[in-house]
Design a protein around this motif. Sequence first.
Motif, mmCIF file in Angstrom:
data_model
loop_
_atom_site.group_PDB
_atom_site.id
_atom_site.type_symbol
_atom_site.label_atom_id
_atom_site.label_comp_id
_atom_site.label_asym_id
_atom_site.label_seq_id
_atom_site.Cartn_x
_atom_site.Cartn_y
_atom_site.Cartn_z
ATOM 1 N N ILE A 51 0.838 -1.210 0.000
ATOM 2 C CA ILE A 51 0.000 0.000 0.000
ATOM 3 C C ILE A 51 0.869 1.254 0.000
ATOM 4 N N LYS A 52 1.949 1.248 0.766
ATOM 5 C CA LYS A 52 2.790 2.446 0.862
ATOM 6 C C LYS A 52 3.404 2.797 -0.487
ATOM 7 N N ASP A 53 3.794 1.767 -1.268
ATOM 8 C CA ASP A 53 4.398 2.027 -2.575
ATOM 9 C C ASP A 53 3.344 2.515 -3.576
ATOM 10 N N TYR A 54 2.170 1.892 -3.515
ATOM 11 C CA TYR A 54 1.103 2.292 -4.445
ATOM 12 C C TYR A 54 0.667 3.729 -4.182
ATOM 13 N N LEU A 55 0.437 4.082 -2.916
ATOM 14 C CA LEU A 55 -0.056 5.425 -2.583
ATOM 15 C C LEU A 55 0.976 6.502 -2.909
ATOM 16 N N THR A 56 2.248 6.195 -2.706
ATOM 17 C CA THR A 56 3.297 7.178 -2.991
ATOM 18 C C THR A 56 3.312 7.556 -4.467
ATOM 19 N N VAL A 57 3.145 6.554 -5.338
ATOM 20 C CA VAL A 57 3.113 6.819 -6.779
ATOM 21 C C VAL A 57 1.782 7.437 -7.183
ATOM 22 N N VAL A 59 -0.428 9.337 -5.538
ATOM 23 C CA VAL A 59 -0.687 10.732 -5.170
ATOM 24 C C VAL A 59 0.084 11.689 -6.078
ATOM 25 N N LYS A 60 1.261 11.275 -6.558
ATOM 26 C CA LYS A 60 2.012 12.116 -7.490
ATOM 27 C C LYS A 60 1.315 12.183 -8.843
ATOM 28 N N ASN A 61 0.818 11.038 -9.304
ATOM 29 C CA ASN A 61 0.126 10.995 -10.595
ATOM 30 C C ASN A 61 -1.216 11.702 -10.551
ATOM 31 N N TYR A 62 -1.850 11.713 -9.358
ATOM 32 C CA TYR A 62 -3.182 12.298 -9.213
ATOM 33 C C TYR A 62 -3.127 13.792 -8.945
ATOM 34 N N HIS A 77 -1.697 13.327 4.951
ATOM 35 C CA HIS A 77 -2.482 12.258 5.579
ATOM 36 C C HIS A 77 -1.975 10.871 5.168
ATOM 37 N N ILE A 78 -1.547 10.741 3.926
ATOM 38 C CA ILE A 78 -0.989 9.461 3.480
ATOM 39 C C ILE A 78 0.291 9.152 4.241
ATOM 40 N N ARG A 79 1.168 10.145 4.351
ATOM 41 C CA ARG A 79 2.470 9.947 4.988
ATOM 42 C C ARG A 79 2.348 9.741 6.497
ATOM 43 N N ASN A 80 1.491 10.515 7.141
ATOM 44 C CA ASN A 80 1.460 10.520 8.610
ATOM 45 C C ASN A 80 0.429 9.575 9.218
ATOM 46 N N GLN A 81 -0.614 9.221 8.474
ATOM 47 C CA GLN A 81 -1.688 8.412 9.059
ATOM 48 C C GLN A 81 -1.868 7.060 8.373
ATOM 49 N N ARG A 121 -11.511 8.665 2.992
ATOM 50 C CA ARG A 121 -11.881 9.203 1.673
ATOM 51 C C ARG A 121 -10.690 9.129 0.715
ATOM 52 N N ILE A 122 -9.511 9.511 1.190
ATOM 53 C CA ILE A 122 -8.297 9.443 0.364
ATOM 54 C C ILE A 122 -8.045 8.010 -0.078
ATOM 55 N N LEU A 123 -8.173 7.087 0.863
ATOM 56 C CA LEU A 123 -7.943 5.677 0.553
ATOM 57 C C LEU A 123 -8.951 5.181 -0.475
ATOM 58 N N SER A 124 -10.199 5.590 -0.323
ATOM 59 C CA SER A 124 -11.244 5.165 -1.251
ATOM 60 C C SER A 124 -10.986 5.689 -2.663
ATOM 61 N N VAL A 125 -10.597 6.961 -2.774
ATOM 62 C CA VAL A 125 -10.315 7.544 -4.086
ATOM 63 C C VAL A 125 -9.122 6.850 -4.739
ATOM 64 N N SER A 126 -8.083 6.605 -3.965
ATOM 65 C CA SER A 126 -6.876 5.983 -4.521
ATOM 66 C C SER A 126 -7.132 4.545 -4.951
ATOM 67 N N LEU A 127 -7.892 3.794 -4.165
ATOM 68 C CA LEU A 127 -8.182 2.405 -4.508
ATOM 69 C C LEU A 127 -9.142 2.318 -5.696
#
Length: 393
Positions: A51-57, A59-62, A77-81, A121-127
């Motif tokens: 998850i950490k690798d997917y979200l890092t890429v 959020v940059k693309n989004y 929120h991705i980095r800290n929570q 919400r962030i997790l839902s949008v990213s997934l």
Amino acid sequence: MKYYKNGVQKSYGKRGFPTKKEAQQHEAEMRLKLQSPTYSNAQHHEGRQKIKDYLTVWVKNYAPNLRPSTYAGYRSHIRNQIIPTIGEVRLNELTPAIVDDMIRALFDKGLSQSTVRYCQRILSVSLGGAVKYGYITSNPARNIITKFGKETHVPDPYTIPQLQQFLSIVTGTKWEFPIAIASLYGLRISEVLGLRWRNVDLSGKELRVVEQLPYNLDRGTNIVSEMAPLKSKKEGDGRILPITDITLPYFERQKEQQENQKAMCSVSGTIYYDNDLVYAKPDGSPHRRDKMSNEFGQVVRRSGLPHLRYHDLRHTAATNMHQLTGDFYTISEILGHTLEGTAKSLGLSAQVNTVTARYVEVRTERKRSVLETYHNAVLNPPKVTEISSENQE
């Protein structure tokens, strides 16, 4: 192993499928999937990333889809929570139960409901993006059992007496100008920090709000080469606001103070970074938005007044102007809001006829009238006449 029947995920063990029909259906689905040009081992590999690798890429693309402030919030929120809680889980192994566990863990950390809900919400949008790419088959962040209640913790705007008290407390401090301008004209924090003297006409008594300070300034930034455009497309080339007679001294004092600061830098041999900013640090450098917002909270706490965010000074201006004048159209022009946005800010449920509103021209004279009514109520309240003892007799 897992398979789907009528859209419902099921499983079978070493002994096979419950029925021959289901086995044949699964075989047909697998043949179709393997023959499909969209299926590839790459998708399977991407689904196994953490998850950490997917979200890092992601959020940059989004980022191009987000405002700078929203992008900064997503990254934070991705980095800290999110990553510290479920970052090591593989993408295709994430389940709604794990997301529910993440939510409970964030609440256990003492985070507010709005923060935890934002993480979900962030997790839902990213997934949702992972589903579209074929990395996973469904979005586990949407199928959680956690229910978020309604929050009503938005601070109430200050009344005129409260605002008068607040202004008296900050008079003569570095907070006098930014608090006065935000609460009397309804400017956003980025508009106050990005206001330049070239857009302030003291002789003509006019203020043009046409730009704002870039959101994410690096620490130690001394020179701002270019300002950011305004948030609202409705504002177009900006908005023109009259400077009332009673607020003119705020600008004049600010101008005089900066001239003194420039002179002091010259005498001491210190560099003065002339960004043409109306409100800047003593050496002319811009203030950082996030630092100013945090320090503002401390000013409010020391004042003893109810909790208020800097942006709520804008709400304070809108609410008090409406209560004093009821001029809905003019207030929307002063704030640079759409009519619907102004109605939402004021908590009004009245329907706004936007077609008619297009033909309502709010002239400078009308803006001046509304602003003068509000500014005089705050800065020049009617004096209470004392009754002498002779008259009482």
